[in-house]
Design a protein around this motif. Structure first.
Motif, PDB file in Angstrom:
ATOM      1  N   GLU A   1       2.242   1.456  -3.731  1.00  0.00           N
ATOM      2  CA  GLU A   1       0.939   2.058  -4.541  1.00  0.00           C
ATOM      3  C   GLU A   1       0.673   3.664  -3.832  1.00  0.00           C
ATOM      4  O   GLU A   1       0.980   4.716  -5.030  1.00  0.00           O
ATOM      5  CB  GLU A   1      -0.226   1.467  -4.242  1.00  0.00           C
ATOM      6  CG  GLU A   1      -1.475   1.824  -4.894  1.00  0.00           C
ATOM      7  CD  GLU A   1      -2.478   1.375  -4.830  1.00  0.00           C
ATOM      8  OE1 GLU A   1      -4.130   1.336  -5.174  1.00  0.00           O
ATOM      9  OE2 GLU A   1      -2.273  -0.187  -4.434  1.00  0.00           O
ATOM     10  N   LEU A   2       0.539   3.909  -2.628  1.00  0.00           N
ATOM     11  CA  LEU A   2       0.777   5.333  -2.025  1.00  0.00           C
ATOM     12  C   LEU A   2       1.881   6.181  -2.466  1.00  0.00           C
ATOM     13  O   LEU A   2       1.446   7.454  -3.274  1.00  0.00           O
ATOM     14  CB  LEU A   2       0.080   5.319  -0.792  1.00  0.00           C
ATOM     15  CG  LEU A   2      -0.842   5.542  -0.116  1.00  0.00           C
ATOM     16  CD1 LEU A   2      -1.237   5.002   0.571  1.00  0.00           C
ATOM     17  CD2 LEU A   2      -2.463   5.888  -0.704  1.00  0.00           C
TER      18      LEU A   2
ATOM     19  N   MET B   1      -9.728   4.745  -1.509  1.00  0.00           N
ATOM     20  CA  MET B   1      -9.375   5.765  -1.373  1.00  0.00           C
ATOM     21  C   MET B   1     -10.149   7.331  -1.161  1.00  0.00           C
ATOM     22  O   MET B   1     -10.030   8.232  -2.424  1.00  0.00           O
ATOM     23  CB  MET B   1      -8.314   5.876  -2.319  1.00  0.00           C
ATOM     24  CG  MET B   1      -7.068   4.804  -2.244  1.00  0.00           C
ATOM     25  SD  MET B   1      -6.562   4.874  -0.785  1.00  0.00           S
ATOM     26  CE  MET B   1      -4.846   6.263  -0.369  1.00  0.00           C
TER      27      MET B   1
ATOM     28  N   GLN C   1       1.204  -1.287  -0.265  1.00  0.00           N
ATOM     29  CA  GLN C   1      -0.255  -0.279   0.288  1.00  0.00           C
ATOM     30  C   GLN C   1       0.641   0.733  -0.304  1.00  0.00           C
ATOM     31  O   GLN C   1       0.748   2.526  -0.649  1.00  0.00           O
ATOM     32  CB  GLN C   1      -1.283   0.124   1.357  1.00  0.00           C
ATOM     33  CG  GLN C   1      -1.983  -1.044   1.294  1.00  0.00           C
ATOM     34  CD  GLN C   1      -2.453  -0.959   2.653  1.00  0.00           C
ATOM     35  OE1 GLN C   1      -2.073  -0.759   3.229  1.00  0.00           O
ATOM     36  NE2 GLN C   1      -3.987  -1.450   2.363  1.00  0.00           N
TER      37      GLN C   1
ATOM     38  N   ALA D   1      -6.193   3.908   4.098  1.00  0.00           N
ATOM     39  CA  ALA D   1      -5.385   3.217   2.319  1.00  0.00           C
ATOM     40  C   ALA D   1      -6.859   2.457   2.468  1.00  0.00           C
ATOM     41  O   ALA D   1      -6.815   1.199   3.016  1.00  0.00           O
ATOM     42  CB  ALA D   1      -4.383   2.366   2.889  1.00  0.00           C
ATOM     43  N   SER D   2      -7.510   2.299   1.658  1.00  0.00           N
ATOM     44  CA  SER D   2      -8.534   1.445   1.539  1.00  0.00           C
ATOM     45  C   SER D   2      -8.540   1.288  -0.268  1.00  0.00           C
ATOM     46  O   SER D   2      -8.232   2.111  -0.981  1.00  0.00           O
ATOM     47  CB  SER D   2      -9.769   2.309   1.549  1.00  0.00           C
ATOM     48  OG  SER D   2      -9.860   2.831   0.947  1.00  0.00           O
TER      49      SER D   2
END
Length: 163
Positions: free
Chosen positions: A90-91, A141, A87, A137-138
């Motif tokens: 990715e972020l 987002m 995550q 962080a879902s």
């Protein structure tokens, strides 16, 4: 001659033999009692050892259960850590994309914008600042979507102003 060597009652008639027989009988009784006490001590020692072995086996089983539980928690933590790392990557990529949009907006608008550098937290996690706000962080987002919409809207406004 046969009268002298004839079997007589031996210790029954001679008081010396009577005391020897009594001592021998007492010694036999004492030895039997001592042997009985020795057997009882050995039996108690054996029972104590069996109890100790049982106690140690129970303790061993408890330790194994604790180790297994700790190992399961470790595996769960490693799995969660891997998810968090993915995550974070990715972020970070999303943040780079947003920063590139900001740079484009800055170039298009001619306005000076403060675009922060993206620290490489994955390689140097010890350099994290102390007060890091939590990052949601879902899957969808929503905060990231709102930011993207905000940037897109402002980019459009800036493009309109320039045109």
């Amino acid at each position: 001659m046969s009268a002298r060597h004839a079997p007589s009652s031996g210790s029954d008639s001679d008081p010396r033999y009577a005391t020897l027989d009594e001592r021998k009988r007492k010694r036999m009784i004492s030895n039997r009692e001592s042997a009985r006490r020795s057997r009882m001590r050995k039996q108690k020692q054996m029972e104590d050892l069996v109890n100790e072995a049982s106690k140690l086996q129970n303790e061993n089983n408890q330790l194994r259960q604790g180790i297994n539980a700790a190992h399961e928690r470790l595996m769960e933590m490693e799995s969660a850590n891997n998810v968090l790392r993915a995550q974070a990557v990715e972020l970070t990529e999303r943040l780079r994309s947003l920063n590139s949009l900001l740079q484009i907006a800055e170039e298009v608008s001619g306005l000076s914008m403060e675009i922060p550098e993206i620290p490489n937290l994955l390689l140097e996690p010890w350099q994290l600042p102390c007060s890091v706000p939590p990052i949601m962080a879902s899957a969808d987002m929503p905060v990231m979507k709102e930011s993207m919409h905000y940037i897109i809207d402002h980019t459009k406004e800036i493009e309109k102003m320039i045109s």
